[in-house]
Design a protein around this motif. Structure first.
Motif, PDB file in Angstrom:
ATOM      1  N   ARG A 188       0.826  -1.214   0.000  1.00 20.28           N
ATOM      2  CA  ARG A 188       0.000   0.000   0.000  1.00 20.28           C
ATOM      3  C   ARG A 188       0.858   1.262   0.000  1.00 20.28           C
ATOM      4  O   ARG A 188       0.535   2.258  -0.665  1.00 20.28           O
ATOM      5  CB  ARG A 188      -0.927   0.020   1.211  1.00 20.28           C
ATOM      6  CG  ARG A 188      -2.050  -0.999   1.161  1.00 20.28           C
ATOM      7  CD  ARG A 188      -2.951  -0.844   2.362  1.00 20.28           C
ATOM      8  NE  ARG A 188      -3.756   0.383   2.279  1.00 20.28           N
ATOM      9  CZ  ARG A 188      -4.189   1.049   3.338  1.00 20.28           C
ATOM     10  NH1 ARG A 188      -3.884   0.654   4.559  1.00 20.28           N
ATOM     11  NH2 ARG A 188      -4.919   2.135   3.190  1.00 20.28           N
ATOM     12  N   GLU A 224      -2.153   7.997  -3.875  1.00 19.00           N
ATOM     13  CA  GLU A 224      -3.255   7.704  -2.954  1.00 19.00           C
ATOM     14  C   GLU A 224      -3.005   6.363  -2.288  1.00 19.00           C
ATOM     15  O   GLU A 224      -2.303   5.508  -2.829  1.00 19.00           O
ATOM     16  CB  GLU A 224      -4.593   7.673  -3.693  1.00 19.00           C
ATOM     17  CG  GLU A 224      -4.658   6.657  -4.816  1.00 19.00           C
ATOM     18  CD  GLU A 224      -5.979   6.684  -5.552  1.00 19.00           C
ATOM     19  OE1 GLU A 224      -6.255   5.717  -6.273  1.00 19.00           O
ATOM     20  OE2 GLU A 224      -6.721   7.673  -5.405  1.00 19.00           O
ATOM     21  N   LYS A 225      -3.549   6.200  -1.097  1.00 20.07           N
ATOM     22  CA  LYS A 225      -3.395   4.955  -0.343  1.00 20.07           C
ATOM     23  C   LYS A 225      -4.758   4.273  -0.275  1.00 20.07           C
ATOM     24  O   LYS A 225      -5.573   4.555   0.602  1.00 20.07           O
ATOM     25  CB  LYS A 225      -2.864   5.232   1.065  1.00 20.07           C
ATOM     26  CG  LYS A 225      -2.275   4.018   1.753  1.00 20.07           C
ATOM     27  CD  LYS A 225      -1.539   4.430   3.016  1.00 20.07           C
ATOM     28  CE  LYS A 225      -0.786   3.251   3.624  1.00 20.07           C
ATOM     29  NZ  LYS A 225      -0.039   3.667   4.832  1.00 20.07           N
ATOM     30  N   PRO A 226      -5.038   3.379  -1.216  1.00 14.76           N
ATOM     31  CA  PRO A 226      -6.388   2.816  -1.336  1.00 14.76           C
ATOM     32  C   PRO A 226      -6.672   1.730  -0.304  1.00 14.76           C
ATOM     33  O   PRO A 226      -5.763   1.208   0.348  1.00 14.76           O
ATOM     34  CB  PRO A 226      -6.370   2.229  -2.747  1.00 14.76           C
ATOM     35  CG  PRO A 226      -4.941   1.803  -2.929  1.00 14.76           C
ATOM     36  CD  PRO A 226      -4.117   2.851  -2.217  1.00 14.76           C
ATOM     37  N   SER A 227      -7.929   1.392  -0.186  1.00  7.81           N
ATOM     38  CA  SER A 227      -8.338   0.250   0.623  1.00  7.81           C
ATOM     39  C   SER A 227      -8.044  -1.036  -0.127  1.00  7.81           C
ATOM     40  O   SER A 227      -7.723  -1.019  -1.328  1.00  7.81           O
ATOM     41  CB  SER A 227      -9.833   0.332   0.929  1.00  7.81           C
ATOM     42  OG  SER A 227     -10.586   0.155  -0.277  1.00  7.81           O
ATOM     43  N   GLU A 265     -10.465  -1.354  -3.056  1.00  7.41           N
ATOM     44  CA  GLU A 265     -10.112  -0.475  -4.174  1.00  7.41           C
ATOM     45  C   GLU A 265      -8.930  -1.028  -4.959  1.00  7.41           C
ATOM     46  O   GLU A 265      -8.923  -1.003  -6.193  1.00  7.41           O
ATOM     47  CB  GLU A 265      -9.791   0.925  -3.639  1.00  7.41           C
ATOM     48  CG  GLU A 265     -11.013   1.671  -3.120  1.00  7.41           C
ATOM     49  CD  GLU A 265     -10.660   2.938  -2.378  1.00  7.41           C
ATOM     50  OE1 GLU A 265     -11.508   3.841  -2.326  1.00  7.41           O
ATOM     51  OE2 GLU A 265      -9.535   3.012  -1.829  1.00  7.41           O
ATOM     52  N   MET A 266      -7.928  -1.540  -4.259  1.00  5.94           N
ATOM     53  CA  MET A 266      -6.795  -2.152  -4.959  1.00  5.94           C
ATOM     54  C   MET A 266      -7.233  -3.364  -5.763  1.00  5.94           C
ATOM     55  O   MET A 266      -6.806  -3.556  -6.912  1.00  5.94           O
ATOM     56  CB  MET A 266      -5.706  -2.547  -3.958  1.00  5.94           C
ATOM     57  CG  MET A 266      -4.935  -1.381  -3.392  1.00  5.94           C
ATOM     58  SD  MET A 266      -3.428  -1.875  -2.497  1.00  5.94           S
ATOM     59  CE  MET A 266      -4.142  -2.749  -1.100  1.00  5.94           C
ATOM     60  N   TRP A 304       2.037   1.737  -3.414  1.00  4.68           N
ATOM     61  CA  TRP A 304       0.913   2.232  -4.231  1.00  4.68           C
ATOM     62  C   TRP A 304       0.745   3.737  -4.046  1.00  4.68           C
ATOM     63  O   TRP A 304       0.579   4.494  -5.013  1.00  4.68           O
ATOM     64  CB  TRP A 304      -0.356   1.496  -3.837  1.00  4.68           C
ATOM     65  CG  TRP A 304      -1.517   1.686  -4.772  1.00  4.68           C
ATOM     66  CD1 TRP A 304      -2.143   2.871  -5.065  1.00  4.68           C
ATOM     67  CD2 TRP A 304      -2.191   0.683  -5.545  1.00  4.68           C
ATOM     68  NE1 TRP A 304      -3.166   2.667  -5.950  1.00  4.68           N
ATOM     69  CE2 TRP A 304      -3.223   1.329  -6.271  1.00  4.68           C
ATOM     70  CE3 TRP A 304      -2.036  -0.690  -5.678  1.00  4.68           C
ATOM     71  CZ2 TRP A 304      -4.087   0.638  -7.119  1.00  4.68           C
ATOM     72  CZ3 TRP A 304      -2.895  -1.390  -6.522  1.00  4.68           C
ATOM     73  CH2 TRP A 304      -3.908  -0.729  -7.240  1.00  4.68           C
ATOM     74  N   GLN A 305       0.772   4.177  -2.800  1.00  5.77           N
ATOM     75  CA  GLN A 305       0.607   5.601  -2.521  1.00  5.77           C
ATOM     76  C   GLN A 305       1.739   6.417  -3.140  1.00  5.77           C
ATOM     77  O   GLN A 305       1.516   7.483  -3.729  1.00  5.77           O
ATOM     78  CB  GLN A 305       0.563   5.837  -1.017  1.00  5.77           C
ATOM     79  CG  GLN A 305       0.334   7.292  -0.625  1.00  5.77           C
ATOM     80  CD  GLN A 305       0.265   7.477   0.874  1.00  5.77           C
ATOM     81  OE1 GLN A 305       0.929   6.767   1.633  1.00  5.77           O
ATOM     82  NE2 GLN A 305      -0.558   8.409   1.328  1.00  5.77           N
TER      83      GLN A 305
END
Length: 205
Positions: free
Chosen positions: A100, A109-112, A115-116, A103-104
């Motif tokens: 995560r 953004e740091k998705p749930s 969402e990922m 990803w951010q």
């Protein structure tokens, strides 16, 4: 009676094959069983995860049982990533948080987890269930990404320090040297490639 290997070993293409090699990680895509317990489909859930081989709760894995998730196995972390699986948020929490964070850093953004999973699902298979790939130059890819080459159809190669290592369930072969400016077909989903470029997610843990 000798037990035959099950169809539950996953390749970098995301295919599920029969092989006796156990691997270093387990995975989950939901219940893939037919009524007789054999594997008849490639996925049921968008939550494709990679897990430890041993449950932290001590619960035994159930094989060949319709109604239960189908245990899948990967040779290593990078194979799981290429197939489109992310780390499990439960049994692999540190790896999940690193994923995560990458990803951010890559996308702002740091998705749930949900969402990922939705984004990864679109990046790994299309509406016909075929693997999504894209082309780019070898020089633009980070270590840990898998590619396919025209001169070796059906084979997957791991990118590591500018060399391509042929993959198998048992390990890697002697590396091939390829020109950095050569275009290659990338098997690892695009969002995962972006994460690996950040260097925040370890390709082994």
């Amino acid at each position: 009676m000798i037990e035959r290997p099950r169809r539950n070993r996953v390749t970098p293409f995301g295919n599920i094959e029969v092989n006796s090699h156990r691997g270093t990680l387990m995975g989950n895509r939901g219940d893939l069983h037919n009524d007789d317990g054999t594997v008849c489909r490639t996925w049921m859930l968008r939550r494709w995860i990679s897990c430890t081989l041993h449950s932290p709760t001590g619960r035994r894995v159930t094989f060949d049982t319709p109604g239960c998730y189908t245990p899948l196995f990967f040779a290593d972390e990078v194979t799981a990533l290429a197939a489109g699986h992310r780390p499990c948020a439960s049994c692999r929490r540190p790896a999940y948080e690193a994923f995560r964070a990458g990803w951010q850093d890559a996308f702002g953004e740091k998705p749930s987890a949900v969402e990922m999973d939705d984004i990864l699902h679109q990046a790994r298979i299309n509406s016909a269930g075929q693997k999504v790939t894209f082309k780019t130059l070898l020089r633009d890819l980070p270590n840990g990404v898998f590619v396919a080459c025209e001169q070796a159809v059906g084979s997957a190669f791991l990118v590591s320090n500018g060399k391509l290592f042929p993959w198998s369930h048992l390990g890697y072969g002697e590396p091939l040297s390829e020109p950095f400016n050569r275009a290659v077909k990338v098997l690892t989903p695009a969002p995962v490639v972006g994460i690996l470029k950040t260097g925040l997610f370890p390709i082994s843990d």
